[in-house]
Design a protein around this motif. Structure first.
Motif, PDB file in Angstrom:
ATOM      1  N   PRO A 170       0.794  -1.231   0.000  1.00 44.95           N
ATOM      2  CA  PRO A 170       0.000   0.000   0.000  1.00 44.95           C
ATOM      3  C   PRO A 170       0.825   1.279   0.000  1.00 44.95           C
ATOM      4  O   PRO A 170       0.338   2.328  -0.442  1.00 44.95           O
ATOM      5  CB  PRO A 170      -0.832  -0.119   1.279  1.00 44.95           C
ATOM      6  N   LEU A 171       2.075   1.237   0.482  1.00 51.45           N
ATOM      7  CA  LEU A 171       2.857   2.456   0.594  1.00 51.45           C
ATOM      8  C   LEU A 171       3.522   2.879  -0.712  1.00 51.45           C
ATOM      9  O   LEU A 171       3.644   4.076  -0.991  1.00 51.45           O
ATOM     10  CB  LEU A 171       3.930   2.303   1.677  1.00 51.45           C
ATOM     11  N   VAL A 172       3.972   1.926  -1.519  1.00 49.62           N
ATOM     12  CA  VAL A 172       4.662   2.289  -2.756  1.00 49.62           C
ATOM     13  C   VAL A 172       3.790   3.153  -3.674  1.00 49.62           C
ATOM     14  O   VAL A 172       4.266   4.162  -4.222  1.00 49.62           O
ATOM     15  CB  VAL A 172       5.174   1.029  -3.485  1.00 49.62           C
ATOM     16  N   PRO A 173       2.498   2.836  -3.872  1.00 48.73           N
ATOM     17  CA  PRO A 173       1.675   3.725  -4.707  1.00 48.73           C
ATOM     18  C   PRO A 173       1.555   5.140  -4.150  1.00 48.73           C
ATOM     19  O   PRO A 173       1.344   6.093  -4.912  1.00 48.73           O
ATOM     20  CB  PRO A 173       0.306   3.027  -4.722  1.00 48.73           C
ATOM     21  N   MET A 174       1.716   5.301  -2.831  1.00 48.40           N
ATOM     22  CA  MET A 174       1.616   6.638  -2.230  1.00 48.40           C
ATOM     23  C   MET A 174       2.799   7.521  -2.619  1.00 48.40           C
ATOM     24  O   MET A 174       2.759   8.738  -2.416  1.00 48.40           O
ATOM     25  CB  MET A 174       1.520   6.528  -0.710  1.00 48.40           C
ATOM     26  N   LEU A 175       3.855   6.937  -3.186  1.00 43.81           N
ATOM     27  CA  LEU A 175       4.974   7.734  -3.672  1.00 43.81           C
ATOM     28  C   LEU A 175       4.579   8.538  -4.900  1.00 43.81           C
ATOM     29  O   LEU A 175       5.318   9.440  -5.316  1.00 43.81           O
ATOM     30  CB  LEU A 175       6.162   6.818  -4.007  1.00 43.81           C
ATOM     31  N   ARG A 176       3.419   8.223  -5.496  1.00 37.66           N
ATOM     32  CA  ARG A 176       2.921   8.980  -6.647  1.00 37.66           C
ATOM     33  C   ARG A 176       1.750   9.881  -6.260  1.00 37.66           C
ATOM     34  O   ARG A 176       1.058  10.406  -7.124  1.00 37.66           O
ATOM     35  CB  ARG A 176       2.483   8.007  -7.750  1.00 37.66           C
ATOM     36  N   ASP A 177       1.528  10.061  -4.959  1.00 36.22           N
ATOM     37  CA  ASP A 177       0.427  10.906  -4.502  1.00 36.22           C
ATOM     38  C   ASP A 177       0.660  12.351  -4.955  1.00 36.22           C
ATOM     39  O   ASP A 177       1.809  12.819  -4.965  1.00 36.22           O
ATOM     40  CB  ASP A 177       0.326  10.841  -2.979  1.00 36.22           C
ATOM     41  N   PRO A 178      -0.401  13.074  -5.311  1.00 42.01           N
ATOM     42  CA  PRO A 178      -0.222  14.470  -5.745  1.00 42.01           C
ATOM     43  C   PRO A 178       0.240  15.408  -4.634  1.00 42.01           C
ATOM     44  O   PRO A 178       0.733  16.500  -4.927  1.00 42.01           O
ATOM     45  CB  PRO A 178      -1.619  14.859  -6.248  1.00 42.01           C
ATOM     46  N   ALA A 179       0.071  15.008  -3.373  1.00 41.72           N
ATOM     47  CA  ALA A 179       0.470  15.865  -2.259  1.00 41.72           C
ATOM     48  C   ALA A 179       1.911  15.554  -1.859  1.00 41.72           C
ATOM     49  O   ALA A 179       2.204  14.431  -1.435  1.00 41.72           O
ATOM     50  CB  ALA A 179      -0.467  15.658  -1.076  1.00 41.72           C
ATOM     51  N   PRO A 180       2.834  16.503  -1.946  1.00 43.67           N
ATOM     52  CA  PRO A 180       4.235  16.255  -1.582  1.00 43.67           C
ATOM     53  C   PRO A 180       4.395  15.758  -0.147  1.00 43.67           C
ATOM     54  O   PRO A 180       5.268  14.928   0.124  1.00 43.67           O
ATOM     55  CB  PRO A 180       4.904  17.627  -1.774  1.00 43.67           C
ATOM     56  N   GLY A 181       3.573  16.239   0.775  1.00 40.39           N
ATOM     57  CA  GLY A 181       3.684  15.789   2.164  1.00 40.39           C
ATOM     58  C   GLY A 181       3.390  14.316   2.311  1.00 40.39           C
ATOM     59  O   GLY A 181       4.044  13.618   3.107  1.00 40.39           O
ATOM     60  N   VAL A 182       2.418  13.815   1.558  1.00 40.16           N
ATOM     61  CA  VAL A 182       2.086  12.392   1.596  1.00 40.16           C
ATOM     62  C   VAL A 182       3.240  11.573   1.019  1.00 40.16           C
ATOM     63  O   VAL A 182       3.603  10.519   1.550  1.00 40.16           O
ATOM     64  CB  VAL A 182       0.779  12.113   0.822  1.00 40.16           C
ATOM     65  N   VAL A 183       3.833  12.067  -0.061  1.00 40.63           N
ATOM     66  CA  VAL A 183       4.963  11.366  -0.681  1.00 40.63           C
ATOM     67  C   VAL A 183       6.127  11.265   0.302  1.00 40.63           C
ATOM     68  O   VAL A 183       6.728  10.197   0.461  1.00 40.63           O
ATOM     69  CB  VAL A 183       5.408  12.102  -1.962  1.00 40.63           C
ATOM     70  N   ASP A 184       6.445  12.367   0.974  1.00 36.57           N
ATOM     71  CA  ASP A 184       7.542  12.353   1.943  1.00 36.57           C
ATOM     72  C   ASP A 184       7.248  11.382   3.086  1.00 36.57           C
ATOM     73  O   ASP A 184       8.146  10.667   3.555  1.00 36.57           O
ATOM     74  CB  ASP A 184       7.767  13.752   2.502  1.00 36.57           C
ATOM     75  N   GLU A 185       5.993  11.354   3.553  1.00 37.91           N
ATOM     76  CA  GLU A 185       5.629  10.466   4.651  1.00 37.91           C
ATOM     77  C   GLU A 185       5.714   9.011   4.214  1.00 37.91           C
ATOM     78  O   GLU A 185       6.177   8.144   4.976  1.00 37.91           O
ATOM     79  CB  GLU A 185       4.211  10.783   5.132  1.00 37.91           C
ATOM     80  N   GLY A 194       9.411   7.948   4.121  1.00 41.48           N
ATOM     81  CA  GLY A 194       9.921   7.664   5.453  1.00 41.48           C
ATOM     82  C   GLY A 194       9.362   6.386   6.030  1.00 41.48           C
ATOM     83  O   GLY A 194      10.074   5.614   6.679  1.00 41.48           O
ATOM     84  N   ALA A 195       8.065   6.134   5.788  1.00 38.57           N
ATOM     85  CA  ALA A 195       7.430   4.922   6.309  1.00 38.57           C
ATOM     86  C   ALA A 195       8.059   3.672   5.697  1.00 38.57           C
ATOM     87  O   ALA A 195       8.281   2.674   6.395  1.00 38.57           O
ATOM     88  CB  ALA A 195       5.931   4.961   6.026  1.00 38.57           C
ATOM     89  N   LEU A 196       8.366   3.704   4.406  1.00 38.31           N
ATOM     90  CA  LEU A 196       8.976   2.550   3.743  1.00 38.31           C
ATOM     91  C   LEU A 196      10.354   2.248   4.322  1.00 38.31           C
ATOM     92  O   LEU A 196      10.753   1.081   4.429  1.00 38.31           O
ATOM     93  CB  LEU A 196       9.081   2.813   2.242  1.00 38.31           C
ATOM     94  N   LEU A 197      11.083   3.281   4.704  1.00 43.80           N
ATOM     95  CA  LEU A 197      12.423   3.078   5.243  1.00 43.80           C
ATOM     96  C   LEU A 197      12.410   2.657   6.701  1.00 43.80           C
ATOM     97  O   LEU A 197      13.435   2.226   7.231  1.00 43.80           O
ATOM     98  CB  LEU A 197      13.247   4.365   5.084  1.00 43.80           C
ATOM     99  N   ARG A 198      11.243   2.760   7.362  1.00 44.86           N
ATOM    100  CA  ARG A 198      11.152   2.383   8.779  1.00 44.86           C
ATOM    101  C   ARG A 198      10.511   1.019   8.994  1.00 44.86           C
ATOM    102  O   ARG A 198      10.309   0.609  10.139  1.00 44.86           O
ATOM    103  CB  ARG A 198      10.332   3.430   9.549  1.00 44.86           C
ATOM    104  N   LEU A 199      10.198   0.300   7.943  1.00 40.25           N
ATOM    105  CA  LEU A 199       9.527  -0.997   8.099  1.00 40.25           C
ATOM    106  C   LEU A 199      10.404  -1.961   8.891  1.00 40.25           C
ATOM    107  O   LEU A 199      11.629  -1.935   8.818  1.00 40.25           O
ATOM    108  CB  LEU A 199       9.180  -1.582   6.733  1.00 40.25           C
ATOM    109  N   ASP A 200       9.742  -2.824   9.643  1.00 35.92           N
ATOM    110  CA  ASP A 200      10.433  -3.738  10.555  1.00 35.92           C
ATOM    111  C   ASP A 200      10.721  -5.070   9.865  1.00 35.92           C
ATOM    112  O   ASP A 200       9.800  -5.853   9.592  1.00 35.92           O
ATOM    113  CB  ASP A 200       9.551  -3.964  11.789  1.00 35.92           C
ATOM    114  N   TRP A 201      11.999  -5.338   9.588  1.00 36.50           N
ATOM    115  CA  TRP A 201      12.399  -6.580   8.924  1.00 36.50           C
ATOM    116  C   TRP A 201      13.067  -7.552   9.888  1.00 36.50           C
ATOM    117  O   TRP A 201      13.740  -8.489   9.467  1.00 36.50           O
ATOM    118  CB  TRP A 201      13.349  -6.257   7.762  1.00 36.50           C
ATOM    119  N   SER A 202      12.890  -7.338  11.181  1.00 41.99           N
ATOM    120  CA  SER A 202      13.572  -8.174  12.171  1.00 41.99           C
ATOM    121  C   SER A 202      13.195  -9.649  12.049  1.00 41.99           C
ATOM    122  O   SER A 202      13.991 -10.528  12.392  1.00 41.99           O
ATOM    123  CB  SER A 202      13.267  -7.681  13.581  1.00 41.99           C
TER     124      SER A 202
END
Length: 235
Positions: free
Chosen positions: A72-87, A90-98
């Motif tokens: 669900p997060l990857v498509p949000m990288l194409r959101d028209p709102a820059p704030g949503v794209v930035d969020e 950041g969310a993709l880089l914080r995912l828990d792969w432990s």
């Protein structure tokens, strides 16, 4: 009669609002079932017409940090709102792969990537995956649709002419070219080579230390101070 968008789902349902509020709080849901339920509800809000709802839902998904959030997060990288794209970034880089790490491993670099797949009938499509590099040097790729299974990959040393924007990998004995979304291919190559150089340097230092110990041991054995007990007394 104003013709504006309907009220955001955040404030319509008492139970959903309560779950969403806990997701936005500094301490997101902890229990596995609660995290999964919150994630599913939040993912349904990512297509909302209200930018604020999309922004808050994206941020909350990032706090829950489930690996399945890649889809669900990857498509949000194409959101028209820059704030949503930035969020979303950041969310993709914080995912828990432990859950996929080995004892003592830590994530050094991670990011979504796209790879071309061809079905049995010849249909070509782009599949979303997550590429994860550990500080141990292990590199693995996770299918967004099966985030609990990983495929170990490595740089394809035989491919010196990858297309622009493509990172040439090999996995399970076959080429696995991917297109990193958040980083350039060169960043991944530098990170992998940097870990290899560090490992070689550490091994070189270890061997030199072992060699010095081996050289010092015979010299210490020949030292008179160590042979006093072996000499016969003149008296």
């Amino acid at each position: 009669g104003s013709g504006g968008p309907p009220p955001a789902p955040i404030s319509r349902s008492g139970s959903s609002s309560s779950l969403l509020w806990r997701s936005f709080s500094p301490r997101p849901p902890q229990a596995g079932a609660e995290r999964a339920a919150a994630h599913a509800m939040l993912a349904s809000l990512l297509g909302d017409a209200d930018e604020t709802v999309r922004l808050q839902a994206t941020a909350a998904i990032g706090k829950i940090a489930l690996p399945k959030a890649v889809s669900p997060l990857v498509p949000m990288l194409r959101d028209p709102a820059p704030g949503v794209v930035d969020e979303a970034r950041g969310a993709l880089l914080r995912l828990d792969w432990s859950g996929l790490l080995r004892p003592g491993e830590a994530v050094l670099l991670s990011g979504p990537c796209l790879r071309q797949t061809t079905s049995l009938v010849g249909h070509v499509s782009m599949q979303t995956s997550m590429l994860v590099l550990c500080d141990s040097g292990r590199l693995f790729c996770v299918d967004a649709k099966e985030p609990l299974a990983d495929t170990e990959v490595e740089l394809d040393q035989r491919s010196s002419a990858a297309a622009p924007g493509v990172l040439a990998l090999v996995g399970e004995g076959r080429p696995l070219p991917v297109q990193p979304v958040l980083q350039r291919p060169e960043e991944w190559v530098r990170a992998v080579h940097g870990l290899r150089r560090a490992a070689v340097s550490a091994e070189t230092r270890r061997r030199r230390a072992d060699s010095r110990l081996q050289q010092e041991a015979p010299a210490a054995a020949r030292s008179p101070g160590l042979q006093v007990g072996w000499r016969r007394s003149d008296g």
